[in-house]
Design a protein around this motif. Structure first.
Motif, PDB file in Angstrom:
ATOM      1  N   ALA A  19      31.315  53.587  28.811  1.00  0.00           N
ATOM      2  CA  ALA A  19      31.723  54.266  29.974  1.00  0.00           C
ATOM      3  C   ALA A  19      31.647  53.450  31.621  1.00  0.00           C
ATOM      4  O   ALA A  19      32.179  53.604  32.367  1.00  0.00           O
ATOM      5  N   LEU A  20      30.474  52.725  31.413  1.00  0.00           N
ATOM      6  CA  LEU A  20      30.484  51.629  32.617  1.00  0.00           C
ATOM      7  C   LEU A  20      31.079  50.493  32.630  1.00  0.00           C
ATOM      8  O   LEU A  20      31.484  50.089  33.657  1.00  0.00           O
ATOM      9  N   VAL A  21      31.387  49.986  31.609  1.00  0.00           N
ATOM     10  CA  VAL A  21      32.099  48.586  31.394  1.00  0.00           C
ATOM     11  C   VAL A  21      33.507  48.701  31.610  1.00  0.00           C
ATOM     12  O   VAL A  21      34.121  47.943  32.301  1.00  0.00           O
ATOM     13  N   PHE A  22      34.227  49.848  31.151  1.00  0.00           N
ATOM     14  CA  PHE A  22      35.546  49.849  31.095  1.00  0.00           C
ATOM     15  C   PHE A  22      35.990  50.213  32.473  1.00  0.00           C
ATOM     16  O   PHE A  22      37.062  49.295  32.889  1.00  0.00           O
ATOM     17  N   PRO A  23      35.642  50.940  33.552  1.00  0.00           N
ATOM     18  CA  PRO A  23      36.292  50.722  34.866  1.00  0.00           C
ATOM     19  C   PRO A  23      36.189  49.357  35.447  1.00  0.00           C
ATOM     20  O   PRO A  23      36.851  49.048  36.255  1.00  0.00           O
ATOM     21  N   VAL A  24      34.871  48.722  35.061  1.00  0.00           N
ATOM     22  CA  VAL A  24      34.525  47.367  35.922  1.00  0.00           C
ATOM     23  C   VAL A  24      35.812  46.278  35.388  1.00  0.00           C
ATOM     24  O   VAL A  24      36.329  45.616  36.174  1.00  0.00           O
ATOM     25  N   MET A  25      35.948  46.529  33.942  1.00  0.00           N
ATOM     26  CA  MET A  25      37.090  45.799  33.350  1.00  0.00           C
ATOM     27  C   MET A  25      38.653  45.925  34.212  1.00  0.00           C
ATOM     28  O   MET A  25      39.356  45.163  34.388  1.00  0.00           O
ATOM     29  N   LEU A  26      38.644  47.274  34.309  1.00  0.00           N
ATOM     30  CA  LEU A  26      40.042  47.592  35.229  1.00  0.00           C
ATOM     31  C   LEU A  26      40.053  47.267  36.487  1.00  0.00           C
ATOM     32  O   LEU A  26      41.130  46.491  36.943  1.00  0.00           O
ATOM     33  N   LEU A  27      38.965  47.252  37.033  1.00  0.00           N
ATOM     34  CA  LEU A  27      38.785  46.511  38.527  1.00  0.00           C
ATOM     35  C   LEU A  27      38.912  44.931  38.663  1.00  0.00           C
ATOM     36  O   LEU A  27      39.889  44.648  39.468  1.00  0.00           O
ATOM     37  N   LEU A  28      38.570  44.231  37.631  1.00  0.00           N
ATOM     38  CA  LEU A  28      38.491  43.014  37.508  1.00  0.00           C
ATOM     39  C   LEU A  28      39.921  42.268  37.301  1.00  0.00           C
ATOM     40  O   LEU A  28      40.380  41.651  37.643  1.00  0.00           O
ATOM     41  N   MET A  29      40.497  43.231  36.381  1.00  0.00           N
ATOM     42  CA  MET A  29      42.039  42.994  35.715  1.00  0.00           C
ATOM     43  C   MET A  29      42.955  43.038  36.954  1.00  0.00           C
ATOM     44  O   MET A  29      43.776  42.215  37.047  1.00  0.00           O
ATOM     45  N   PHE A  30      42.948  44.322  37.624  1.00  0.00           N
ATOM     46  CA  PHE A  30      43.858  44.511  38.607  1.00  0.00           C
ATOM     47  C   PHE A  30      43.457  43.569  39.878  1.00  0.00           C
ATOM     48  O   PHE A  30      44.585  43.337  40.552  1.00  0.00           O
TER      49      PHE A  30
END
Length: 242
Positions: A19-30
Protein backbone atom coordinates in the motif's frame (compact mmCIF):
# COMPACT_ATOMS: atom_id res chain seq x y z
CA UNK A 1 -13.08 -1.76 16.14
CA UNK A 2 -10.38 0.63 14.92
CA UNK A 3 -7.78 -1.02 17.17
CA UNK A 4 -8.85 -4.39 15.79
CA UNK A 5 -8.19 -3.25 12.24
CA UNK A 6 -4.87 -1.63 13.14
CA UNK A 7 -3.76 -4.89 14.77
CA UNK A 8 -4.04 -6.53 11.35
CA UNK A 9 -1.21 -4.33 10.11
CA UNK A 10 1.27 -6.13 12.36
CA UNK A 11 0.06 -9.50 11.07
CA UNK A 12 0.10 -8.42 7.41
CA UNK A 13 3.23 -6.29 6.94
CA UNK A 14 3.47 -7.16 3.24
CA UNK A 15 0.01 -5.74 2.56
CA UNK A 16 0.94 -2.51 4.34
CA UNK A 17 4.24 -2.30 2.45
CA UNK A 18 2.47 -2.75 -0.91
CA UNK A 19 0.00 0.00 0.00
CA UNK A 20 2.94 2.33 0.63
CA UNK A 21 5.19 1.29 -2.27
CA UNK A 22 2.61 1.09 -5.08
CA UNK A 23 1.78 4.84 -5.21
CA UNK A 24 5.49 5.67 -4.99
CA UNK A 25 6.12 3.43 -8.02
CA UNK A 26 3.34 5.20 -9.93
CA UNK A 27 4.79 8.60 -9.06
CA UNK A 28 8.28 7.61 -10.21
CA UNK A 29 6.96 5.92 -13.36
CA UNK A 30 4.87 8.86 -14.52
CA UNK A 31 7.47 11.36 -13.40
CA UNK A 32 10.43 9.80 -15.21
CA UNK A 33 9.25 7.15 -17.71
CA UNK A 34 5.84 8.24 -18.99
CA UNK A 35 5.63 11.86 -17.91
CA UNK A 36 5.93 14.78 -20.23
CA UNK A 37 3.24 17.13 -19.12
CA UNK A 38 1.57 18.05 -22.39
CA UNK A 39 0.33 21.66 -22.20
CA UNK A 40 1.47 21.94 -18.58
CA UNK A 41 2.95 25.35 -17.80
CA UNK A 42 5.74 25.15 -15.27
CA UNK A 43 7.58 22.21 -13.72
CA UNK A 44 5.81 18.94 -14.52
CA UNK A 45 6.72 17.44 -11.12
CA UNK A 46 4.87 20.33 -9.43
CA UNK A 47 1.86 19.44 -11.59
CA UNK A 48 2.16 15.68 -11.22
CA UNK A 49 2.55 15.27 -7.45
CA UNK A 50 -0.84 16.80 -6.48
CA UNK A 51 -2.51 14.70 -9.18
CA UNK A 52 -0.84 11.56 -7.86
CA UNK A 53 -1.94 12.40 -4.32
CA UNK A 54 -5.56 12.60 -5.53
CA UNK A 55 -5.25 9.44 -7.64
CA UNK A 56 -3.82 7.48 -4.69
CA UNK A 57 -6.82 8.43 -2.56
CA UNK A 58 -9.10 6.89 -5.21
CA UNK A 59 -7.18 3.61 -5.41
CA UNK A 60 -6.58 0.91 -2.80
CA UNK A 61 -10.20 0.65 -1.67
CA UNK A 62 -10.19 -3.12 -2.18
CA UNK A 63 -8.37 -3.69 1.13
CA UNK A 64 -11.27 -2.31 3.13
CA UNK A 65 -13.84 -3.86 0.82
CA UNK A 66 -12.22 -7.30 1.18
CA UNK A 67 -12.07 -6.96 4.97
CA UNK A 68 -15.79 -6.18 5.12
CA UNK A 69 -16.80 -9.11 2.90
CA UNK A 70 -14.46 -11.52 4.70
CA UNK A 71 -15.98 -10.61 8.06
CA UNK A 72 -19.43 -11.21 6.58
CA UNK A 73 -18.54 -14.64 5.21
CA UNK A 74 -16.65 -15.82 8.30
CA UNK A 75 -19.52 -15.04 10.67
CA UNK A 76 -17.50 -12.43 12.55
CA UNK A 77 -20.24 -9.83 12.10
CA UNK A 78 -22.77 -12.10 13.81
CA UNK A 79 -20.50 -12.33 16.85
CA UNK A 80 -20.14 -8.56 17.01
CA UNK A 81 -23.90 -8.14 16.91
CA UNK A 82 -24.14 -10.13 20.12
CA UNK A 83 -21.92 -7.55 21.85
CA UNK A 84 -23.04 -4.20 23.31
CA UNK A 85 -21.88 -1.92 20.51
CA UNK A 86 -23.50 0.63 18.25
CA UNK A 87 -24.92 -0.38 14.90
CA UNK A 88 -22.32 0.16 12.22
CA UNK A 89 -19.38 0.34 14.65
CA UNK A 90 -17.61 -2.33 12.60
CA UNK A 91 -17.86 -0.21 9.45
CA UNK A 92 -16.92 3.03 11.19
CA UNK A 93 -13.91 1.38 12.85
CA UNK A 94 -12.77 -0.06 9.53
CA UNK A 95 -13.11 3.30 7.79
CA UNK A 96 -11.16 5.03 10.59
CA UNK A 97 -8.30 2.55 10.20
CA UNK A 98 -8.31 3.11 6.44
CA UNK A 99 -8.08 6.88 6.90
CA UNK A 100 -5.08 6.44 9.22
CA UNK A 101 -3.36 4.30 6.60
CA UNK A 102 -4.26 6.83 3.89
CA UNK A 103 -2.70 9.61 5.97
CA UNK A 104 0.48 7.52 6.22
CA UNK A 105 0.47 6.99 2.43
CA UNK A 106 0.08 10.74 1.89
CA UNK A 107 3.01 11.44 4.22
CA UNK A 108 5.21 8.99 2.28
CA UNK A 109 4.20 10.47 -1.10
CA UNK A 110 4.79 14.03 0.11
CA UNK A 111 8.25 12.97 1.26
CA UNK A 112 9.06 11.29 -2.07
CA UNK A 113 7.68 14.27 -3.97
CA UNK A 114 9.89 16.56 -1.91
CA UNK A 115 12.88 14.38 -2.80
CA UNK A 116 11.96 14.74 -6.50
CA UNK A 117 11.97 18.53 -6.21
CA UNK A 118 8.29 19.23 -5.56
CA UNK A 119 7.52 22.04 -3.14
CA UNK A 120 4.31 23.27 -1.54
CA UNK A 121 4.61 26.93 -2.50
CA UNK A 122 1.35 27.76 -0.73
CA UNK A 123 2.96 27.37 2.68
CA UNK A 124 2.10 25.04 5.59
CA UNK A 125 -1.51 26.25 5.72
CA UNK A 126 -2.09 25.49 2.06
CA UNK A 127 -0.48 22.07 2.39
CA UNK A 128 -2.64 21.16 5.41
CA UNK A 129 -5.76 22.32 3.58
CA UNK A 130 -4.81 20.23 0.56
CA UNK A 131 -4.24 17.14 2.72
CA UNK A 132 -7.61 17.71 4.38
CA UNK A 133 -9.31 17.80 0.97
CA UNK A 134 -7.55 14.59 -0.04
CA UNK A 135 -8.60 12.74 3.12
CA UNK A 136 -12.18 13.96 2.68
CA UNK A 137 -12.08 12.62 -0.88
CA UNK A 138 -10.76 9.29 0.41
CA UNK A 139 -13.43 9.10 3.12
CA UNK A 140 -16.20 9.63 0.56
CA UNK A 141 -14.81 7.07 -1.88
CA UNK A 142 -14.34 4.67 1.02
CA UNK A 143 -18.00 4.67 2.02
CA UNK A 144 -19.06 4.22 -1.59
CA UNK A 145 -16.73 1.20 -1.68
CA UNK A 146 -18.09 -0.18 1.61
CA UNK A 147 -21.64 0.02 0.30
CA UNK A 148 -20.67 -1.76 -2.93
CA UNK A 149 -18.82 -4.41 -0.89
CA UNK A 150 -21.93 -5.06 1.20
CA UNK A 151 -23.95 -5.39 -2.00
CA UNK A 152 -21.39 -7.76 -3.53
CA UNK A 153 -21.29 -9.88 -0.39
CA UNK A 154 -18.36 -12.07 -1.50
CA UNK A 155 -14.62 -11.35 -1.64
CA UNK A 156 -14.27 -12.69 -5.18
CA UNK A 157 -16.66 -10.01 -6.47
CA UNK A 158 -14.73 -7.15 -4.87
CA UNK A 159 -12.06 -7.08 -7.59
CA UNK A 160 -14.71 -6.61 -10.25
CA UNK A 161 -16.23 -3.72 -8.30
CA UNK A 162 -12.80 -2.12 -7.75
CA UNK A 163 -12.30 -1.92 -11.53
CA UNK A 164 -15.05 0.73 -11.59
CA UNK A 165 -12.62 3.12 -9.85
CA UNK A 166 -10.10 3.04 -12.70
CA UNK A 167 -12.11 5.20 -15.15
CA UNK A 168 -12.65 7.79 -12.40
CA UNK A 169 -8.93 7.88 -11.68
CA UNK A 170 -7.43 7.90 -15.15
CA UNK A 171 -10.10 10.00 -16.91
CA UNK A 172 -8.93 12.98 -14.88
CA UNK A 173 -6.31 15.72 -15.01
CA UNK A 174 -3.95 13.80 -12.71
CA UNK A 175 -1.28 13.40 -15.41
CA UNK A 176 -2.06 15.85 -18.20
CA UNK A 177 -3.90 19.11 -18.75
CA UNK A 178 -7.38 18.77 -20.33
CA UNK A 179 -6.37 21.33 -22.98
CA UNK A 180 -3.99 18.76 -24.47
CA UNK A 181 -6.83 16.28 -25.06
CA UNK A 182 -9.48 16.02 -27.79
CA UNK A 183 -12.40 18.35 -27.13
CA UNK A 184 -14.91 15.74 -25.99
CA UNK A 185 -12.34 14.00 -23.77
CA UNK A 186 -11.14 17.25 -22.24
CA UNK A 187 -14.74 18.14 -21.38
CA UNK A 188 -15.25 14.75 -19.75
CA UNK A 189 -12.04 15.17 -17.76
CA UNK A 190 -13.06 18.64 -16.58
CA UNK A 191 -16.40 17.30 -15.34
CA UNK A 192 -14.75 14.40 -13.49
CA UNK A 193 -15.17 15.17 -9.76
CA UNK A 194 -11.64 13.95 -9.05
CA UNK A 195 -10.30 16.63 -11.37
CA UNK A 196 -11.86 19.25 -9.08
CA UNK A 197 -9.97 17.75 -6.14
CA UNK A 198 -6.66 17.61 -8.02
CA UNK A 199 -7.07 21.19 -9.29
CA UNK A 200 -8.01 22.44 -5.81
CA UNK A 201 -4.95 20.73 -4.32
CA UNK A 202 -2.71 22.34 -6.95
CA UNK A 203 -4.25 25.72 -6.15
CA UNK A 204 -3.73 25.32 -2.39
CA UNK A 205 -0.08 24.28 -2.74
CA UNK A 206 0.62 26.95 -5.36
CA UNK A 207 1.49 24.60 -8.22
CA UNK A 208 0.89 24.78 -11.98
CA UNK A 209 -2.60 23.79 -13.06
CA UNK A 210 -4.22 25.22 -9.95
CA UNK A 211 -7.30 27.38 -10.43
CA UNK A 212 -9.24 29.33 -7.85
CA UNK A 213 -12.86 28.35 -7.41
CA UNK A 214 -12.29 24.58 -7.31
CA UNK A 215 -11.97 24.27 -3.54
CA UNK A 216 -15.71 24.57 -2.94
CA UNK A 217 -16.66 21.87 -5.49
CA UNK A 218 -13.86 19.69 -4.08
CA UNK A 219 -15.57 19.94 -0.68
CA UNK A 220 -19.18 19.65 -1.84
CA UNK A 221 -18.97 16.60 -4.08
CA UNK A 222 -17.37 14.30 -1.46
CA UNK A 223 -19.94 15.51 1.06
CA UNK A 224 -22.63 14.63 -1.49
CA UNK A 225 -21.19 11.12 -1.87
CA UNK A 226 -21.12 10.72 1.92
CA UNK A 227 -24.71 11.92 2.22
CA UNK A 228 -25.76 9.16 -0.18
CA UNK A 229 -23.51 6.19 0.54
CA UNK A 230 -22.87 6.42 4.29
CA UNK A 231 -26.59 6.03 5.21
CA UNK A 232 -27.02 3.40 2.49
CA UNK A 233 -24.08 1.36 3.83
CA UNK A 234 -25.31 1.56 7.44
CA UNK A 235 -28.83 0.63 6.36
CA UNK A 236 -27.56 -2.32 4.34
CA UNK A 237 -25.42 -3.43 7.27
CA UNK A 238 -28.37 -3.32 9.68
CA UNK A 239 -30.51 -5.20 7.17
CA UNK A 240 -28.07 -8.12 7.10
CA UNK A 241 -29.28 -9.23 10.55
CA UNK A 242 -32.88 -9.61 9.41
Amino acid sequence: MTRRELARWARRPVQVAVALVFPVMLLLMFGYLVGGGRDVRGDYVDYLVPGMLALTMAFGLEGTMLAVTQDLNKGVIDRFRAMPMADGAVLVGRSAADILQSALVLAVLVGVGHALGWRAHGGPGGLLGALGLLLLFRFAMLWAGIHLALLAGRPELVQAVQILVWPVGFLSNAFAAPDSMPGWLGTLVRWNPMSHTATAVRDLVGGPGGESGHVLPAVLWPLGLLAVFLPLALRRFRGLSR
